[in-house]
Structures are given as C-alpha cells and as structure tokens.
Write a protein that holds these residues in place. Sequence first.
Motif: not given
Length: 154
Positions: A49-52, A78-81, A119-125, A150-151
Amino acid sequence: MLIGALLILTWIVLLVRYPARALSVSMGALLGLGLVASWVIWQEGREARHLAHLELRMEYAPERCPANRPLALSLKNGSPAALSELRWQIAAHRPGDSVNLAEHLYESPRYRGPSELLPGDTWQDCLPLPTLRPGYRASTLEFRAERVQGSFPY
C-alpha cells in the motif's frame, strides 16, 4: 530436506504413541505458525500500500544530467510513512510497446533510492542507463521502474 523428513517422521511416531499430548502440542504449534503467517501477510500488504503511493518518473535527459548518468529520476513519497529503503530495476520500452528492451545482466547497474525520504518529500537524481539491446537508442525509448521493493519503518 532431510531434517524436515525427520521432523515429520518424529511427529507421526509421537502422534501414534502419545496421541493426546502430541495433538495438543501440534495445535499450539499450528496456532503459533498461523499467527506468524498472518503477521507476515499483513506486513507485505502494508508495504505494498505504501509503495503504491510513490511517484517514480524517469526520462532520458542528457542536457540536465552528466554524460555517464543521462537518466533523470524524480521520486515523490506520497505515502503517510517515511521511506527508508528503495530498490528497483529499469525497463526500457518503445512508446506503446510492452517488450522490455533493457538487458538485465550481472554487470548491469543496481538502482537504489535515498536512504530516507519523509512523507511528501521529493528526491531527484541522475542515473546510468541500463544496458539496452543492440540497435536501440535511449532517446527513442520510455523508461519505467519495475520490481520496486521498499521498506517503511513503523
């Protein structure tokens, strides 16, 4: 495999010789095994559910990235965790086609995400390209993440 066969044989002998005791112990062990199995299934469903809720986008962008890493990646949690670990493989497809044109060899690059993404953060690489089948150019392909694992800590 030999140990499993010996355990089953021992259990059958105990069941024949001491049916009341062996049956009560077997029921307790079966209940414990059922609890462990249900906990594992719940954990896998939670991670799925979190990976979705992850948004993982890739595009071939040699103008924004170094020459040895021309694949631009954007990941949004976009997950809550909080995401603590992420691994995936990259598939390359012609637009509208489902055939994977990326070869997954032993020496192919391994793709990993950030060590932690709240949660809510973005990562670019920028990432290296996977090994493509001969005759295909990266500029004509679409790239997607496959086998995402993922975990999410508690």
